[in-house]
Design a protein around this motif. Structure first.
Motif, PDB file in Angstrom:
ATOM      1  N   GLY A 104     -70.394  49.043 -18.477  1.00  0.00           N
ATOM      2  CA  GLY A 104     -69.595  47.901 -18.779  1.00  0.00           C
ATOM      3  C   GLY A 104     -69.289  46.923 -17.640  1.00  0.00           C
ATOM      4  O   GLY A 104     -70.044  46.708 -16.750  1.00  0.00           O
ATOM      5  N   ASN A 105     -68.588  45.762 -18.241  1.00  0.00           N
ATOM      6  CA  ASN A 105     -68.424  44.719 -17.463  1.00  0.00           C
ATOM      7  C   ASN A 105     -66.835  44.194 -17.552  1.00  0.00           C
ATOM      8  O   ASN A 105     -66.072  44.763 -18.340  1.00  0.00           O
ATOM      9  CB  ASN A 105     -69.197  43.565 -17.574  1.00  0.00           C
ATOM     10  CG  ASN A 105     -68.855  42.897 -18.894  1.00  0.00           C
ATOM     11  OD1 ASN A 105     -68.197  42.321 -19.251  1.00  0.00           O
ATOM     12  ND2 ASN A 105     -70.157  43.201 -19.870  1.00  0.00           N
ATOM     13  N   GLY A 106     -66.420  43.586 -16.578  1.00  0.00           N
ATOM     14  CA  GLY A 106     -64.715  42.835 -16.667  1.00  0.00           C
ATOM     15  C   GLY A 106     -64.650  42.279 -17.804  1.00  0.00           C
ATOM     16  O   GLY A 106     -63.132  41.948 -18.051  1.00  0.00           O
ATOM     17  N   ASN A 107     -65.433  41.817 -18.549  1.00  0.00           N
ATOM     18  CA  ASN A 107     -65.111  40.930 -19.626  1.00  0.00           C
ATOM     19  C   ASN A 107     -64.570  41.657 -20.806  1.00  0.00           C
ATOM     20  O   ASN A 107     -63.960  40.990 -22.046  1.00  0.00           O
ATOM     21  CB  ASN A 107     -66.349  40.069 -19.901  1.00  0.00           C
ATOM     22  CG  ASN A 107     -66.450  38.955 -19.068  1.00  0.00           C
ATOM     23  OD1 ASN A 107     -65.706  38.575 -18.325  1.00  0.00           O
ATOM     24  ND2 ASN A 107     -67.880  38.452 -18.772  1.00  0.00           N
ATOM     25  N   ALA A 131     -61.502  33.846 -18.412  1.00  0.00           N
ATOM     26  CA  ALA A 131     -60.921  34.046 -19.799  1.00  0.00           C
ATOM     27  C   ALA A 131     -60.867  35.159 -20.537  1.00  0.00           C
ATOM     28  O   ALA A 131     -60.131  35.487 -21.276  1.00  0.00           O
ATOM     29  CB  ALA A 131     -61.621  32.818 -20.779  1.00  0.00           C
ATOM     30  N   HIS A 132     -61.778  35.933 -20.122  1.00  0.00           N
ATOM     31  CA  HIS A 132     -61.687  37.262 -20.613  1.00  0.00           C
ATOM     32  C   HIS A 132     -61.271  38.372 -19.470  1.00  0.00           C
ATOM     33  O   HIS A 132     -60.702  39.307 -20.060  1.00  0.00           O
ATOM     34  CB  HIS A 132     -63.506  37.527 -21.225  1.00  0.00           C
ATOM     35  CG  HIS A 132     -63.794  36.816 -22.376  1.00  0.00           C
ATOM     36  ND1 HIS A 132     -63.089  36.650 -23.573  1.00  0.00           N
ATOM     37  CD2 HIS A 132     -64.643  35.753 -22.225  1.00  0.00           C
ATOM     38  CE1 HIS A 132     -63.868  36.148 -24.426  1.00  0.00           C
ATOM     39  NE2 HIS A 132     -64.734  35.143 -23.418  1.00  0.00           N
ATOM     40  N   SER A 133     -61.649  38.096 -18.313  1.00  0.00           N
ATOM     41  CA  SER A 133     -61.640  39.295 -17.488  1.00  0.00           C
ATOM     42  C   SER A 133     -59.988  39.477 -16.886  1.00  0.00           C
ATOM     43  O   SER A 133     -59.456  40.437 -16.655  1.00  0.00           O
ATOM     44  CB  SER A 133     -62.475  39.296 -16.206  1.00  0.00           C
ATOM     45  OG  SER A 133     -62.511  37.885 -15.381  1.00  0.00           O
ATOM     46  N   VAL A 134     -59.323  38.311 -16.971  1.00  0.00           N
ATOM     47  CA  VAL A 134     -57.768  38.500 -16.700  1.00  0.00           C
ATOM     48  C   VAL A 134     -57.242  39.097 -17.724  1.00  0.00           C
ATOM     49  O   VAL A 134     -56.173  39.894 -17.372  1.00  0.00           O
ATOM     50  CB  VAL A 134     -57.462  36.811 -16.405  1.00  0.00           C
ATOM     51  CG1 VAL A 134     -55.848  36.897 -16.413  1.00  0.00           C
ATOM     52  CG2 VAL A 134     -57.942  36.248 -15.207  1.00  0.00           C
ATOM     53  N   PRO A 135     -57.103  38.740 -19.053  1.00  0.00           N
ATOM     54  CA  PRO A 135     -56.468  39.589 -20.142  1.00  0.00           C
ATOM     55  C   PRO A 135     -56.917  40.931 -20.055  1.00  0.00           C
ATOM     56  O   PRO A 135     -56.128  41.982 -20.289  1.00  0.00           O
ATOM     57  CB  PRO A 135     -56.638  38.830 -21.250  1.00  0.00           C
ATOM     58  CG  PRO A 135     -57.739  37.881 -21.008  1.00  0.00           C
ATOM     59  CD  PRO A 135     -58.115  37.531 -19.669  1.00  0.00           C
ATOM     60  N   ASP A 191     -58.174  32.595 -11.369  1.00  0.00           N
ATOM     61  CA  ASP A 191     -57.657  32.742 -12.673  1.00  0.00           C
ATOM     62  C   ASP A 191     -57.026  31.190 -13.174  1.00  0.00           C
ATOM     63  O   ASP A 191     -55.880  30.998 -12.797  1.00  0.00           O
ATOM     64  CB  ASP A 191     -56.206  33.657 -12.699  1.00  0.00           C
ATOM     65  CG  ASP A 191     -55.365  33.657 -13.745  1.00  0.00           C
ATOM     66  OD1 ASP A 191     -56.099  33.445 -14.908  1.00  0.00           O
ATOM     67  OD2 ASP A 191     -54.354  33.873 -13.612  1.00  0.00           O
ATOM     68  N   PRO A 192     -58.062  30.559 -13.920  1.00  0.00           N
ATOM     69  CA  PRO A 192     -57.463  29.384 -14.205  1.00  0.00           C
ATOM     70  C   PRO A 192     -56.234  29.134 -15.214  1.00  0.00           C
ATOM     71  O   PRO A 192     -55.854  28.069 -15.292  1.00  0.00           O
ATOM     72  CB  PRO A 192     -58.839  28.758 -15.105  1.00  0.00           C
ATOM     73  CG  PRO A 192     -59.894  29.594 -14.488  1.00  0.00           C
ATOM     74  CD  PRO A 192     -59.246  30.844 -14.078  1.00  0.00           C
ATOM     75  N   LEU A 260     -59.487  38.475   0.455  1.00  0.00           N
ATOM     76  CA  LEU A 260     -58.928  39.368  -0.390  1.00  0.00           C
ATOM     77  C   LEU A 260     -57.897  38.790  -1.129  1.00  0.00           C
ATOM     78  O   LEU A 260     -56.999  38.142  -0.498  1.00  0.00           O
ATOM     79  CB  LEU A 260     -57.993  40.408   0.443  1.00  0.00           C
ATOM     80  CG  LEU A 260     -57.382  41.659  -0.326  1.00  0.00           C
ATOM     81  CD1 LEU A 260     -58.119  42.476  -1.432  1.00  0.00           C
ATOM     82  CD2 LEU A 260     -56.493  42.488   0.524  1.00  0.00           C
ATOM     83  N   LEU A 261     -57.842  38.915  -2.525  1.00  0.00           N
ATOM     84  CA  LEU A 261     -56.778  38.494  -3.396  1.00  0.00           C
ATOM     85  C   LEU A 261     -56.107  39.647  -3.993  1.00  0.00           C
ATOM     86  O   LEU A 261     -56.981  40.465  -4.670  1.00  0.00           O
ATOM     87  CB  LEU A 261     -57.328  37.654  -4.335  1.00  0.00           C
ATOM     88  CG  LEU A 261     -57.868  36.217  -4.083  1.00  0.00           C
ATOM     89  CD1 LEU A 261     -58.589  35.390  -4.912  1.00  0.00           C
ATOM     90  CD2 LEU A 261     -57.196  35.414  -3.196  1.00  0.00           C
ATOM     91  N   VAL A 262     -54.846  39.711  -3.934  1.00  0.00           N
ATOM     92  CA  VAL A 262     -54.164  40.812  -4.859  1.00  0.00           C
ATOM     93  C   VAL A 262     -53.051  40.207  -5.711  1.00  0.00           C
ATOM     94  O   VAL A 262     -52.320  39.382  -5.308  1.00  0.00           O
ATOM     95  CB  VAL A 262     -53.670  41.624  -4.015  1.00  0.00           C
ATOM     96  CG1 VAL A 262     -52.727  42.748  -4.695  1.00  0.00           C
ATOM     97  CG2 VAL A 262     -54.755  42.369  -2.724  1.00  0.00           C
ATOM     98  N   ALA A 263     -53.141  40.668  -6.975  1.00  0.00           N
ATOM     99  CA  ALA A 263     -52.041  40.648  -7.976  1.00  0.00           C
ATOM    100  C   ALA A 263     -51.492  41.426  -8.532  1.00  0.00           C
ATOM    101  O   ALA A 263     -52.322  42.510  -8.965  1.00  0.00           O
ATOM    102  CB  ALA A 263     -52.655  39.300  -8.929  1.00  0.00           C
ATOM    103  N   LEU A 264     -50.267  41.383  -8.840  1.00  0.00           N
ATOM    104  CA  LEU A 264     -49.536  42.527  -9.696  1.00  0.00           C
ATOM    105  C   LEU A 264     -49.283  42.269 -11.283  1.00  0.00           C
ATOM    106  O   LEU A 264     -49.071  41.145 -11.336  1.00  0.00           O
ATOM    107  CB  LEU A 264     -48.132  43.157  -8.750  1.00  0.00           C
ATOM    108  CG  LEU A 264     -48.329  43.115  -7.289  1.00  0.00           C
ATOM    109  CD1 LEU A 264     -46.836  43.571  -6.851  1.00  0.00           C
ATOM    110  CD2 LEU A 264     -49.243  44.569  -7.034  1.00  0.00           C
ATOM    111  N   ASN A 265     -49.366  43.554 -11.704  1.00  0.00           N
ATOM    112  CA  ASN A 265     -49.105  43.280 -13.262  1.00  0.00           C
ATOM    113  C   ASN A 265     -47.800  43.451 -13.309  1.00  0.00           C
ATOM    114  O   ASN A 265     -47.240  44.562 -13.437  1.00  0.00           O
ATOM    115  CB  ASN A 265     -49.927  44.256 -14.062  1.00  0.00           C
ATOM    116  CG  ASN A 265     -49.874  44.098 -15.485  1.00  0.00           C
ATOM    117  OD1 ASN A 265     -49.347  43.022 -16.201  1.00  0.00           O
ATOM    118  ND2 ASN A 265     -50.215  45.287 -16.397  1.00  0.00           N
ATOM    119  N   ALA A 266     -46.985  42.149 -13.592  1.00  0.00           N
ATOM    120  CA  ALA A 266     -45.590  42.405 -13.712  1.00  0.00           C
ATOM    121  C   ALA A 266     -45.152  43.075 -15.035  1.00  0.00           C
ATOM    122  O   ALA A 266     -45.827  43.154 -15.804  1.00  0.00           O
ATOM    123  CB  ALA A 266     -44.770  40.950 -13.722  1.00  0.00           C
TER     124      ALA A 266
END
Length: 266
Positions: A104-107, A131-135, A191-192, A260-266
């Motif tokens: 599979g892939n991130g999209n 546009a797909h991998s962020v959601p 993440d545009p 490194l980039l890290v983002a939390l799912n609020a």
């Protein structure tokens, strides 16, 4: 910029998809020669996420041959790998037979909603469409879960590395180092949509390896893999001669800045 006498014009550009698929035929070369990552990188991931990897449910996406997956597993994480390429997945299974890998892939992640504490992408996020991998990341992560993206990039304050990047840029007709760093230096490209708020870290590390390993490492990158074999061979032969002037004993010290980039799912 001008090119050297052995390669008078840059190779024709290849499509993003062609470059992405090129790894499958070179999976063994990739596994044997690509650099790993330092322990301090995973320390930084834990610090930014606010939780330990030990006991966490981790999905390593674009896992390739399992270089990052092995480190996450060694930290005590419960890891599932996701890899789109048949050749890379086969090499992963041969190297890490005890860790599950799914195609599979991130999209379009083949995972249920809210099931991951961490989603990690080592050298892989730039192969996705944000546009797909962020959601998809936000769908699969649990509330408070962390998306961690990282890349080994060349340390461009070291003279021999600058020289090598200049030669590679002339060969390909583009600034290789800038292209490699852009994905991690600009969070708007990661993440545009602006839905994620990334913390950014950098970790420097190095490894000492035989010259043959170094050349096989750079030859395992997609830009080289899609270059005709005769041109690739000629460039690497010239590069060997250049490097022996700096490393006459045939041992190269590669130095990297892991971005490194890290983002939390609020």
């Amino acid at each position: 910029m001008t090119t050297g006498p052995s390669h008078p014009s840059p190779p024709a550009p290849s499509s993003h998809a062609t470059r992405a698929h090129s790894f499958n035929a070179a999976a063994a070369q990739y596994a044997a020669n690509r650099p790993s990552y330092p322990p301090a990188l995973l320390d930084a991931v834990e610090e930014e996420a606010g939780r330990s990897l030990a006991g966490a449910r981790v999905v390593d996406v674009g896992a390739g041959t399992g270089i990052a997956t092995a480190l996450l597993h060694a930290r005590g994480a419960d890891v599932v790998a996701v890899e789109p390429g048949e050749g890379m997945a086969a090499q992963f299974h041969a190297t890490l037979p005890g860790i599950p890998v799914v195609r599979g892939n991130g999209n379009a992640l083949p995972l249920a909603d809210g099931t991951a504490d961490f989603l990690t992408y080592a050298q892989a996020w730039h192969w996705t469409d944000p546009a797909h991998s962020v959601p998809e990341a936000l769908r699969v992560l649990r509330p408070g879960g962390a998306l961690a993206l990282w890349w080994n990039t060349d340390a461009l304050d070291i003279d021999w590395i600058v020289g090598q990047n200049e030669r590679m840029s002339r060969f390909f007709g583009e600034d290789i180092a800038t292209v490699k760093r852009k994905a991690a230096d600009r969070t708007d490209l990661a993440d545009p949509s602006g839905r994620l708020r990334f913390a950014r870290r950098a970790v420097r590390w190095s490894r000492r390896i035989p010259l043959d390993t170094h050349l096989a490492n750079i030859g395992s990158h997609s830009a080289f893999l899609v270059t005709p074999a005769d041109r690739r061979t000629a460039f690497l032969a010239e590069e060997r001669a250049h490097l022996l002037k700096t490393f006459p004993e045939g041992i190269v010290e590669e130095t990297y800045d892991v971005l490194l980039l890290v983002a939390l799912n609020a």
